[in-house]
Design a protein around this motif. Structure first.
Motif, mmCIF file in Angstrom:
data_model
loop_
_atom_site.group_PDB
_atom_site.id
_atom_site.type_symbol
_atom_site.label_atom_id
_atom_site.label_comp_id
_atom_site.label_asym_id
_atom_site.label_seq_id
_atom_site.Cartn_x
_atom_site.Cartn_y
_atom_site.Cartn_z
ATOM 1 N N ASN A 30 41.571 38.947 35.959
ATOM 2 C CA ASN A 30 42.179 39.295 34.680
ATOM 3 C C ASN A 30 43.050 38.182 34.111
ATOM 4 O OD1 ASN A 30 44.401 39.471 36.312
ATOM 5 N ND2 ASN A 30 44.688 41.661 36.099
ATOM 6 N N ARG A 31 43.159 37.068 34.808
ATOM 7 C CA ARG A 31 43.859 35.911 34.247
ATOM 8 C C ARG A 31 42.971 35.068 33.337
ATOM 9 N NH1 ARG A 31 46.942 33.147 39.419
ATOM 10 N NH2 ARG A 31 48.101 34.975 40.120
ATOM 11 N N TYR A 32 41.646 35.341 33.385
ATOM 12 C CA TYR A 32 40.698 34.417 32.782
ATOM 13 C C TYR A 32 39.784 35.072 31.763
ATOM 14 C CZ TYR A 32 41.950 31.721 36.922
ATOM 15 O OH TYR A 32 42.634 31.050 37.891
ATOM 16 N N SER A 53 40.503 38.258 28.506
ATOM 17 C CA SER A 53 41.451 38.941 29.386
ATOM 18 C C SER A 53 42.524 39.672 28.567
ATOM 19 C CB SER A 53 42.129 37.921 30.305
ATOM 20 O OG SER A 53 42.810 36.948 29.534
ATOM 21 N N ARG A 54 42.455 39.550 27.244
ATOM 22 C CA ARG A 54 43.517 40.095 26.380
ATOM 23 C C ARG A 54 43.009 41.174 25.426
ATOM 24 N NH1 ARG A 54 47.217 34.831 24.731
ATOM 25 N NH2 ARG A 54 47.488 34.037 26.847
ATOM 26 N N ARG A 72 34.449 44.593 31.805
ATOM 27 C CA ARG A 72 35.182 44.158 32.994
ATOM 28 C C ARG A 72 35.922 45.339 33.595
ATOM 29 N NH1 ARG A 72 38.398 39.236 31.092
ATOM 30 N NH2 ARG A 72 39.004 39.172 33.290
ATOM 31 N N ASN A 74 38.999 45.446 35.942
ATOM 32 C CA ASN A 74 40.014 44.627 36.601
ATOM 33 C C ASN A 74 40.396 45.194 37.968
ATOM 34 O OD1 ASN A 74 40.156 42.704 34.539
ATOM 35 N ND2 ASN A 74 41.698 43.887 33.422
#
Length: 122
Positions: A30-32, A53-54, A72, A74
């Motif tokens: 979730n950082r990418y 991720s946002r 996704r 997470n």
């Protein structure tokens, strides 16, 4: 170092469906931004789809719009590519990659998996 592993590739008939998975280890996904790319024999690798991720809207190549869906999870540290209405021209090795931009440019993706083969028969 982020490690990515793709799975779900297979041989399928035209019109069929597959779901590819991209699972990360060591670091959270979730950082990418996560992108899917593909490379057919004798062709350059091309971007297929990316997911932020946002929470921004996903990005799709024109050739797969309306047929492929990226998502996704997470909690599972996994990104999926649902592929419907597959065509022979979708045959390729599919790679997931982690990067920092939604544009499907390889230069923006730092970490890459080894790929999974998708073959669509006519």
């Amino acid at each position: 170092q982020l490690r990515l592993v793709e799975s779900g590739g297979d041989l399928v008939q035209a019109g069929g469906s597959l779901r590819l998975s991209c699972t990360a280890s060591v670091l959270p996904l979730n950082r990418y931004v996560i992108g899917w790319f593909r490379q057919a024999p004798g062709k350059e690798r091309e971007g297929v789809s990316s997911i932020s991720s946002r929470g921004y809207p996903p990005n799709y190549a024109d050739s797969v719009k309306g047929r492929f869906t990226i998502s996704r999870d997470n909690a599972k540290n996994t990104v999926y590519l649902q592929m419907n209405s597959l065509k022979p021209e979708d045959t390729a090795r599919y790679y997931c990659a982690a990067g920092t931009a939604m544009e499907l440019a390889e230069r923006d993706y730092k970490y890459w998996g080894q790929g999974t083969q998708v073959t669509v028969s006519s």
